[in-house]
Design an enzyme around this catalytic site. Sequence first.
Site, short mmCIF file in Angstrom:
data_model
loop_
_atom_site.label_atom_id
_atom_site.label_comp_id
_atom_site.label_asym_id
_atom_site.label_seq_id
_atom_site.Cartn_x
_atom_site.Cartn_y
_atom_site.Cartn_z
CB CYS A 174 -19.21 23.87 16.55
SG CYS A 174 -20.79 24.17 17.34
CD GLU A 199 -26.13 19.75 15.60
OE1 GLU A 199 -25.47 20.47 14.84
OE2 GLU A 199 -27.36 19.71 15.61
P1 NAD Z 1 -11.49 14.57 19.02
O1 NAD Z 1 -11.85 14.53 17.59
O2 NAD Z 1 -10.63 13.52 19.59
O3 NAD Z 1 -12.80 14.60 19.94
C1 NAD Z 1 -13.91 15.40 19.65
C2 NAD Z 1 -14.99 14.97 20.66
O4 NAD Z 1 -15.39 13.64 20.38
C3 NAD Z 1 -14.53 14.93 22.11
O5 NAD Z 1 -15.58 15.41 22.93
C4 NAD Z 1 -14.25 13.45 22.41
O6 NAD Z 1 -14.49 13.10 23.75
C5 NAD Z 1 -15.24 12.76 21.51
N1 NAD Z 1 -14.78 11.50 21.01
C6 NAD Z 1 -13.57 11.21 20.50
N2 NAD Z 1 -13.53 9.93 20.07
C7 NAD Z 1 -14.75 9.40 20.34
C8 NAD Z 1 -15.34 8.12 20.12
N3 NAD Z 1 -14.68 7.13 19.53
N4 NAD Z 1 -16.61 7.94 20.51
C9 NAD Z 1 -17.32 8.94 21.09
N5 NAD Z 1 -16.82 10.16 21.30
C10 NAD Z 1 -15.55 10.39 20.93
O7 NAD Z 1 -10.79 15.91 19.23
P2 NAD Z 1 -10.53 16.98 20.35
O8 NAD Z 1 -9.06 17.15 20.49
O9 NAD Z 1 -11.31 16.74 21.61
O10 NAD Z 1 -11.12 18.22 19.58
C11 NAD Z 1 -10.56 18.48 18.30
C12 NAD Z 1 -11.54 18.96 17.32
O11 NAD Z 1 -12.86 18.51 17.56
C13 NAD Z 1 -11.65 20.45 17.35
O12 NAD Z 1 -10.64 21.01 16.58
C14 NAD Z 1 -13.01 20.69 16.76
O13 NAD Z 1 -12.89 20.75 15.36
C15 NAD Z 1 -13.78 19.48 17.12
N6 NAD Z 1 -14.76 19.73 18.20
C16 NAD Z 1 -15.96 20.18 17.81
C17 NAD Z 1 -16.90 20.46 18.76
C18 NAD Z 1 -18.25 20.98 18.35
O14 NAD Z 1 -18.91 21.62 19.14
N7 NAD Z 1 -18.71 20.68 17.13
C19 NAD Z 1 -16.61 20.27 20.10
C20 NAD Z 1 -15.36 19.78 20.48
C21 NAD Z 1 -14.43 19.50 19.50
#
Ligand code: NAD
Length: 477
Positions: free
Chosen positions: A286, A252
């Site tokens: 999202c 997702e």
């Molecule tokens: P990010 O891309 O670092 O992380 C997104 C999510 O992935 C976080 O919950 C993080 O804990 C997890 N994550 C990161 N690296 C991972 C890995 N190697 N293995 C497993 N999980 C990992 O970014 P962020 O600063 O937390 O959020 C930035 C962007 O992420 C937002 O701008 C948005 O576009 C997206 N986001 C989307 C949703 C959603 O519901 N689809 C939720 C949170 C963030």
Amino acid sequence: MTQKYTSDLALFINGVWRSGEGRETRPVLNPALGAGIADLPVATAADLEEALAAAEQGFKAWRAVDVDTRAGILRKAADLLRERAETIAVLLTTEQGKPKAEALGEVMGSASMFDFYAEEAKRAYGRVLVRPTGQRAMVIKQPVGPVAVFTPWNFPVYMLAKKLAPALAAGCSVIAKPAEECPASTSALIRCLADAGVPANVAQMVYGDPDFISRTLIASPVIRKVSFTGSTAVGKHLMRLAADGVKRITMELGGHAPVLVFDDVDLARVLDVLVPQKFRNAGQVCVSPTRFYVQEGIYDAFLKGFAERTAALKVGNGLEAGVQMGPLANPRRPAALAGLIGDAAARGGKLLVGGEAYGDGFFFQPTLIADVPNDAEIMNTEPFGPVAVTRPFVTLDDAIGEANRLPFGLAAFAFTNNLRTANLAGDAIEAGMVGINSFAISVADAPFGGVKHSGFGSEGGSEGLDSYMVTKAIHQA
Ligand code: NAD
């Protein structure tokens, strides 16, 4: 107002809450204060090994439990969530920032997930195929096996429930790595499951270095399925890791939801719905409406009405009464938004309301930018924050073209009183969910998931249960 946790944070491995014992910790912040409120223990390699071994054993036992018993336990978990909703909502607001009323809604929605899948698990039907006399073939569904789930910080409890409920209902064991930013509310959910009777090795929870945990779990032969909610970038990375072990996946990922507003609507009524939805959870959703395409005849009135309602929103600490929007969830978001807004303005976008970060916490003003050109980064990158961007359109085809312009396809919305326009928009928009005159698209009994770069697979509905099962054909001569 002091907003510290009252309970210690811990990992939950093989039925034991593990905190200290020499583990490293990472700080948890209260986004309304911008200050640390607790220390979260970080899982070690030995923790993950133990969790994997427990999940393997847990799966063998849990898949053999009859479906009525599993359903009863999940219903009990739903009841406990509702009983504890007030306490969990305060934890959630304290560590995530959303207004407490939204946090309560999130906990209640999570309970509904467990209720729905408690019943849906009973309908994991197979089929019998017609064969010559004395022979038959059966198609049956079986739980896929131990699952690794990774959930984000924007709806920490609901996203976790969305994965745990169908996985446990199907008979899988689960190792969850919820977001490190919001561990108290997610721990409270796991505690409800344990108290309801989910066996110790069936629902486990770890926190720590996301990359280390996801690499370790996904590489293990014990794990048969990976489910992730988060950014497209991380999703692609996890898909590559899953490919090495040919693991099933549900992804997702991000969106950038278009909203098409046609000139036949009752504009005031539509704005009364649009503005609160845009700023729900400070836009960190999202499926948040992000790109507003408005038919040219009502464009100016739309901007005026949207701006007035946006400027009137009460922003503050989510635990205070009357607050309609809290801070952003972490310090990464205000910095990212400032960059996107600066770029939009430099390319000719008109900043009508907001645009600034402020305060000690991670507050950001609700923001409206008009006439943003398509080459602005914010028209191409999900803002994931309290920013609405608008452009006028002339024809339905123009609007559909704009809606489908991006590689994302999670949610899309259209507002019209014309049935034909509604049908055409519903058919033509490339998205997993289309809301026509409605934002109610995330519910337990309907599939939720994206197309294109927004992901792979569905959660919710019978599809959500199916995604934790494998199909087997047994041919008997
Ligand atoms: P990010 O891309 O670092 O992380 C997104 C999510 O992935 C976080 O919950 C993080 O804990 C997890 N994550 C990161 N690296 C991972 C890995 N190697 N293995 C497993 N999980 C990992 O970014 P962020 O600063 O937390 O959020 C930035 C962007 O992420 C937002 O701008 C948005 O576009 C997206 N986001 C989307 C949703 C959603 O519901 N689809 C939720 C949170 C963030």
